[in-house]
Write a protein that holds these residues in place. Structure first.
Motif, short mmCIF file in Angstrom:
data_model
loop_
_atom_site.label_atom_id
_atom_site.label_comp_id
_atom_site.label_asym_id
_atom_site.label_seq_id
_atom_site.Cartn_x
_atom_site.Cartn_y
_atom_site.Cartn_z
N UNK A 18 -33.85 -34.24 -23.59
CA UNK A 18 -34.48 -32.98 -23.98
C UNK A 18 -35.68 -32.62 -23.12
N UNK A 19 -36.01 -33.50 -22.15
CA UNK A 19 -37.20 -33.24 -21.35
C UNK A 19 -36.86 -32.28 -20.21
N UNK A 20 -37.86 -31.48 -19.84
CA UNK A 20 -37.72 -30.62 -18.67
C UNK A 20 -38.01 -31.47 -17.45
N UNK A 21 -37.00 -31.80 -16.67
CA UNK A 21 -37.21 -32.67 -15.52
C UNK A 21 -37.01 -31.86 -14.25
N UNK A 22 -37.91 -32.05 -13.31
CA UNK A 22 -37.82 -31.37 -12.03
C UNK A 22 -36.54 -31.81 -11.32
N UNK A 23 -35.64 -30.86 -10.98
CA UNK A 23 -34.38 -31.24 -10.33
C UNK A 23 -34.59 -31.99 -9.03
N UNK A 69 -13.69 -42.49 -11.90
CA UNK A 69 -14.82 -42.85 -11.06
C UNK A 69 -15.20 -44.30 -11.29
N UNK A 70 -15.74 -44.93 -10.24
CA UNK A 70 -16.25 -46.28 -10.41
C UNK A 70 -17.68 -46.23 -10.96
N UNK A 71 -18.47 -45.30 -10.44
CA UNK A 71 -19.90 -45.26 -10.78
C UNK A 71 -20.33 -43.97 -11.45
N UNK A 72 -19.75 -42.85 -11.02
CA UNK A 72 -20.34 -41.56 -11.37
C UNK A 72 -20.28 -41.23 -12.86
N UNK A 73 -19.31 -41.75 -13.59
CA UNK A 73 -19.26 -41.43 -15.02
C UNK A 73 -20.47 -42.02 -15.72
N UNK A 74 -20.82 -43.24 -15.35
CA UNK A 74 -21.98 -43.87 -15.98
C UNK A 74 -23.26 -43.13 -15.62
N UNK A 75 -23.34 -42.68 -14.37
CA UNK A 75 -24.55 -41.97 -13.95
C UNK A 75 -24.63 -40.60 -14.64
N UNK A 76 -23.53 -39.87 -14.65
CA UNK A 76 -23.55 -38.51 -15.22
C UNK A 76 -23.86 -38.54 -16.72
N UNK A 77 -23.44 -39.59 -17.40
CA UNK A 77 -23.72 -39.69 -18.84
C UNK A 77 -25.20 -39.81 -19.14
N UNK A 78 -25.99 -40.19 -18.13
CA UNK A 78 -27.42 -40.34 -18.34
C UNK A 78 -28.18 -39.03 -18.35
N UNK A 79 -27.49 -37.91 -18.10
CA UNK A 79 -28.17 -36.62 -17.99
C UNK A 79 -27.54 -35.60 -18.92
N UNK A 80 -28.37 -34.66 -19.39
CA UNK A 80 -27.83 -33.56 -20.20
C UNK A 80 -27.02 -32.63 -19.29
N UNK A 81 -26.15 -31.82 -19.90
CA UNK A 81 -25.38 -30.85 -19.10
C UNK A 81 -26.33 -29.93 -18.33
N UNK A 82 -27.43 -29.57 -18.99
CA UNK A 82 -28.41 -28.67 -18.36
C UNK A 82 -29.04 -29.32 -17.13
N UNK A 83 -29.35 -30.60 -17.23
CA UNK A 83 -29.93 -31.31 -16.08
C UNK A 83 -28.90 -31.43 -14.95
N UNK A 84 -27.63 -31.66 -15.30
CA UNK A 84 -26.60 -31.75 -14.26
C UNK A 84 -26.46 -30.41 -13.54
N UNK A 85 -26.54 -29.33 -14.31
CA UNK A 85 -26.46 -27.99 -13.71
C UNK A 85 -27.64 -27.79 -12.73
N UNK A 86 -28.82 -28.16 -13.19
CA UNK A 86 -30.02 -27.94 -12.37
C UNK A 86 -29.98 -28.78 -11.09
N UNK A 87 -29.51 -30.03 -11.20
CA UNK A 87 -29.51 -30.87 -10.01
C UNK A 87 -28.40 -30.42 -9.04
N UNK A 88 -27.30 -29.90 -9.58
CA UNK A 88 -26.23 -29.36 -8.71
C UNK A 88 -26.75 -28.16 -7.92
#
Ligand code: HEC
Length: 94
Positions: A18-23, A69-88
């Protein structure tokens, strides 16, 4: 409790969903594996040239296990959908 231990425990504090994180900060994590084309890490695809919507879709597919995926599923689960959008968006605009 020693101060150092408290500081270490708090390293994850900025990464609550829920935190606002700088992309730009989130992207540092990505770029440790997805390095620039001149020095790619073995078996890690380059992100250069991918559009924001491609990166976003890949990340959501990894998170919700629609893409193997070998790694990316575990990594992506650590972020909200909103954070994934922002980092993309951030990674595509570099
Ligand atoms: C620990 C290393 C590592 C980190 C950190 C990492 N990735 Fe990945 N990434 C991979 C690997 C390995 C793959 C290939 C798929 C798999 O096996 O997980 C991949 C695949 C991808 C793909 C698919 C690219 C393609 O062309 O198929 C995207 C998009 C992506 N990662 C984005 C990200 C983003 C955004 C972050 C940061 C939130 C990130 N990655 C963090 C290792 C990493």
């Amino acid at each position: 409790m020693p101060r150092l231990l408290l500081a270490l425990l708090c390293l994850g504090c900025g990464f609550r969903a829920d935190a606002e994180v700088d992309p730009a900060l989130l992207a540092l994590n990505c770029l440790s594996c997805h390095r620039e084309a001149s020095a790619p890490a073995a078996d890690v695809p380059a992100l250069a040239g991918l559009s924001a919507s491609q990166i976003r879709q890949d990340l959501l597919d990894f998170k919700y296990l629609r893409k193997p995926a070998t790694l990316m599923s575990r990594i992506a689960k650590g972020f909200s959908d909103e954070e994934l959008r922002a980092v993309a968006d951030y990674l595509a605009q570099r």
